[in-house]
Design an enzyme around this catalytic site. Structure first.
Site, PDB file in Angstrom:
ATOM      1  N   GLY A 221       2.791 -38.528   6.375  1.00 57.68           N
ATOM      2  CA  GLY A 221       2.229 -38.871   7.793  1.00 57.68           C
ATOM      3  C   GLY A 221       2.476 -37.944   8.686  1.00 57.68           C
ATOM      4  N   SER A 222       2.723 -38.179  10.052  1.00 62.26           N
ATOM      5  CA  SER A 222       2.803 -37.102  10.849  1.00 62.26           C
ATOM      6  C   SER A 222       2.783 -37.739  12.259  1.00 62.26           C
ATOM      7  CB  SER A 222       1.792 -35.888  10.769  1.00 62.26           C
ATOM      8  OG  SER A 222       1.075 -36.105   9.689  1.00 62.26           O
ATOM      9  N   ASN A 223       3.688 -37.142  13.106  1.00 65.11           N
ATOM     10  CA  ASN A 223       3.347 -37.160  14.898  1.00 65.11           C
ATOM     11  C   ASN A 223       2.849 -35.760  15.252  1.00 65.11           C
ATOM     12  OD1 ASN A 223       4.393 -39.713  14.549  1.00 65.11           O
ATOM     13  ND2 ASN A 223       6.479 -39.032  14.643  1.00 65.11           N
ATOM     14  N   ASN A 494      -1.263 -40.988  13.041  1.00 60.60           N
ATOM     15  CA  ASN A 494      -2.086 -41.552  11.853  1.00 60.60           C
ATOM     16  C   ASN A 494      -2.643 -42.763  12.119  1.00 60.60           C
ATOM     17  OD1 ASN A 494       1.121 -40.646  10.354  1.00 60.60           O
ATOM     18  ND2 ASN A 494      -0.556 -39.266  10.376  1.00 60.60           N
TER      19      ASN A 494
END
Length: 799
Positions: A221-223, A494
């Site tokens: 995932g990620s920000n 996400n």
């Protein structure tokens, strides 16, 4: 030739100027020639005069730090695991898959699609890796691959195989290790064939088990946040980079800086095997990626020709499948060497797959995967164009011209403060009308579990279309893909494109790209809440404020529900709950949670109780099932909220899950009042490095994942925050702070195996040197100058 030295300031400036490293006469054979300058924490700055030499320097530097991981990955994509490692079914199926999916024909097509510059860089990368092994010697490699028979020279084809695997991560790779499809056995006269299960009658549990192939052991995932001119202290751009990837394996990032005078000068991080940064900045523009919500494949139900189960009907016309036989060599544990054969069957959509018991190849039906990335050979061209951009506008052009990103969003900003979000990449061209009219049987149940779309393949009306601006048939062009420019901010964590900025929701795009007007995940909500909270003070963002978005270690689930949970603890005495025949006194649990600050800092006490409590409390139906204020389309960032304590069912669930969390923590052998730093850690040669952060699903921006060990607490960190970077454009320079949480090297004997992990533990940062002057002043500067005549052929073995 190789020369290493501690560099003087004068030497470095000369090497990083436009003076050629080597004067090459016209009659001289072509030569790789690169300067690798390593600065603090082992970050290589690679300078070269051409793309081949650039790739050579990057490959050499990367191999110094991570050779064994890349070498094993190449064994995988060559389809040789069942020979060199073990002959288990997973390895056999993986080898068969890669022999088919990364076929010689696809490799040649990929190479033909690469620009000359990119191809030279890829060839140079393989040569640089090989140079490292020759210099080091196979017997002096790290223990993991020392003297291993699977250590062999790499070539351009191997690197292309690595890229094919990468683009398929969110699509065909899901089917790499499972049982491969086979035509049904011929019907025996007088014997009725056994019918396949009716998928519409299968329970959610059976469907969930079958679809486990789509669930990564360590989810990614990620920000990312891009802050524009309206909200920064100097009117220039600020970027937060915060992907959440595995801490082990080949999906790690590697920090690098690449320079060719007047052609390329960018710095950032690349997934293992890439000669060019994938998340990067240069003097004028910076970008990050987040994992996209868009589907990258659909499954097609094929109605088969009654006379031939290897032919399918489209509008009643029979079309033959194309058999593709592959063979692999397997070595069993007793040393026996044997051949395993399998025939894949290809269709106009893609190859036939099997997913028992819900997708079975019968005499009547078969199922094929339509992969939007099957022919996406544009990915490395895409990244070179992005690295050469000098504004958000030119970055956007690079995205739209290539449509080469396989499964990520892009969040970018430039020095003028143009903040930009886009999900421009390879997505199957499936309209909403087709999603409705062409859906097949259990699609709602499957979509609810894994987001898989199953569509009719027997009608031409259900086949994918093509946009005028698309680089290939069957995928959407940029005109149908979401993007937005803002002067305040854009963000993504996400969820879909919809709330990239709540002030300007993106709507009206095909649903296969993502959902609109739906409840958002807790990290998405926290990202927007943190920005709102800061701007509400009347301040404007500076670099330190962006750093705090992650290192603040806020936990949105605790902010929304901790007070309600603690309300059941008072007045004393705390409740006593009976669970599974056990009486659970919540006194100590309540005391620990009362002392928790609701954050994921190293000194936060009781957060591990919340880790065990929260998933069970919200249950499979999510937060809406326990909150009294439902999701509100007009207040999507702040709803749902408020625990429904007046609902007896919610109150009982709260008590039950609090008791279960207490028992779970006790079963792990952990004190209820332990600090996070005592229970969450990374290990290096017996050293425990405490790690802050927490579960992303709980609304922790600084997402960190671990697993439980019965009676022995939690495992070392498995994944989460990986490359953490803040890019700050200043009047005449770009200032960047970063930390690679798991460090540069996977070699336990390297000084760069855990140095940045300790830095991350202390919430520290590394100021990245970017200009020649900054590099020359780094106290840990070391230089390596490498040259080699370009070999005409790659040997099969290292001598």
């Amino acid at each position: 030739m190789i020369r290493r030295s501690r560099a003087s300031v004068l030497t470095l400036i000369l090497c990083l100027s436009c003076i050629p490293l080597v004067a090459v006469q016209c009659e001289s054979p072509p030569t790789y020639d690169a300067q690798v300058s390593r600065t603090s924490f082992g970050i290589p700055h690679v300078y070269a005069e051409d793309f081949g030499s650039l790739g050579y320097g990057v490959g050499f530097a990367f191999a110094e730090d991570n050779y064994c991981e890349l070498a094993e990955l190449v064994v995988t994509v060559r389809g040789e695991r069942a020979f060199f490692f073990n002959s288990g079914s997973s390895n056999i199926n993986s080898d068969l898959f890669f022999r088919f999916w990364a076929s010689d024909e696809r490799i040649e097509s990929f190479k033909d699609a690469m620009s000359p510059d990119v191809r030279e860089a890829v060839q140079g990368y393989a040569a640089g890796v090989n140079r490292f092994v020759r210099d080091q010697g196979v017997s002096s490699l790290p223990v993991r691959c020392k003297d291993a028979e699977w250590v062999r020279p790499l070539d351009e084809d191997d690197m292309v195989r690595v890229f094919i695997r990468l683009i398929s991560l969110a699509s065909a790779l899901n089917f790499s290790t499972g049982t491969h499809a086979m035509p049904p056995a011929p019907t025996i006269a007088g014997v009725q064939p056994q019918p396949a299960p009716d998928p519409s009658t299968l329970s959610p549990e059976v469907i969930r088990t079958a679809l486990a192939v789509f669930e990564r052991e360590d989810p990614i995932g990620s920000n990312a946040v891009a802050l524009g001119s309206d909200v920064t202290h100097d009117g220039r751009g600020l970027l937060l980079v915060n992907p959440h990837f595995p801490w082990r394996g080949t999906l790690r990032f590697y920090q690098m800086h690449v320079t060719i005078p007047d052609v390329l000068d960018s710095m950032g991080a690349a997934i293992f095997g890439s000669p060019i940064p994938n998340i990067a900045f240069n003097r004028d523009v910076a970008w990050s990626h987040t994992v996209s919500s868009a589907a990258r494949f659909v499954l097609r139900e094929l109605k088969l020709d009654p006379a031939d189960p290897t032919a399918y009907l489209v509008d009643g016309v029979s079309r033959p499948m194309q058999p593709v036989p592959v063979s692999i060599t397997v070595r069993d544990s007793n040393g026996t060497i044997r051949t395993v054969d399998h025939t894949f069957y290809d269709t106009e959509f893609g190859f036939v797959i099997s997913l028992p018991p819900i997708l079975n190849w019968t005499a009547a039906t078969a199922f094929a995967i339509q992969d939007a990335n099957k022919n996406n050979f544009r990915i490395i061209n895409q990244y070179l164009a992005m690295n050469q951009a000098n504004s958000v506008e030119s970055l956007e052009r690079a995205l739209e011209e290539n449509v080469g990103l396989p499964w990520v969003n892009t969040i970018a900003v430039d020095r003028h403060g143009d903040a930009y979000y886009a999900d421009i990449g390879a997505v199957p061209h499936v309209t909403d009308a087709q999603m409705t009219d062409c859906a097949v049987f259990f699609t709602p149940a499957v979509r609810a579990i894994a987001g898989v779309h199953l569509l009719d393949g027997s009608s031409a009306a259900c086949q994918s279309g093509t946009d005028p601006g698309s680089p290939e048939p069957g995928i959407f062009g940029p005109s149908h893909l979401p993007s937005i420019h803002r002067s305040d901010y854009v963000q993504n964590s996400n969820n879909s494109y919809w709330l990239s900025n709540p002030a300007e929701p993106l709507e009206g795009f095909p649903s296969i790209i993502g959902s609109e007007r739906t409840e958002q995940g807790f990290r998405t909500r926290l990202g927007n809440v943190q920005i709102e909270d800061f701007l509400a003070t009347g301040a404007l963002f500076e670099r330190e404020d962006v750093q705090e978005l992650v290192y603040g270690n806020r936990n949105l689930s605790a902010e929304l529900a901790l007070a309600a949970v603690l309300s059941v603890c008072s007045p004393a005495p705390a409740p006593i709950v009976v669970r599974g025949g056990q009486t659970v006194d919540l006194t100590a649990t309540c005391a620990a949670l009362s002392g928790w600050d609701g954050r994921q800092n190293l000194d936060s006490t009781g957060s591990h109780i919340w880790r065990e409590f929260w998933p069970g409390f919200i249950g499979p139906n999510g937060p809406s099932s326990v909150f009294s204020v439902p999701f509100d389309l007009n207040d999507a960032v702040h709803t749902p909220r408020d625990v429904a304590l007046s609902d007896p069912a919610v109150m009982q669930r709260l008590l039950n899950e609090l008791a279960d969390a207490t028992l779970a923590v006790q079963a792990l052998g952990l004190p209820l009042d332990a600090t996070l730093g005592e229970v969450q850690f990374e290990e290096h040669k017996g050293e425990r490095i405490p790690i802050h952060g927490g579960p992303g699903g709980h609304g922790v921006y600084n997402a960190i994942g671990t697993r439980t060990r019965n009676g022995a607490g939690y495992t070392p960190v498995t994944g989460g925050t990986s490359i953490l970077q803040v890019v700050d454009f200043q009047p005449h320079r770009v200032q960047v702070r970063a930390v690679l949480t798991y460090s540069q090297s996977t070699n336990p004997d390297s000084p760069h195996f855990a140095d940045q992990t300790r830095l991350f533990s202390s919430e520290g940062w590394n100021d990245l040197p970017f200009t020649p002057s900054e590099i020359s002043q780094d106290p840990e500067l070391e230089q390596t100058h490498i040259q080699e005549t370009i070999p005409e052929t790659v040997p099969a073995q290292f001598k």
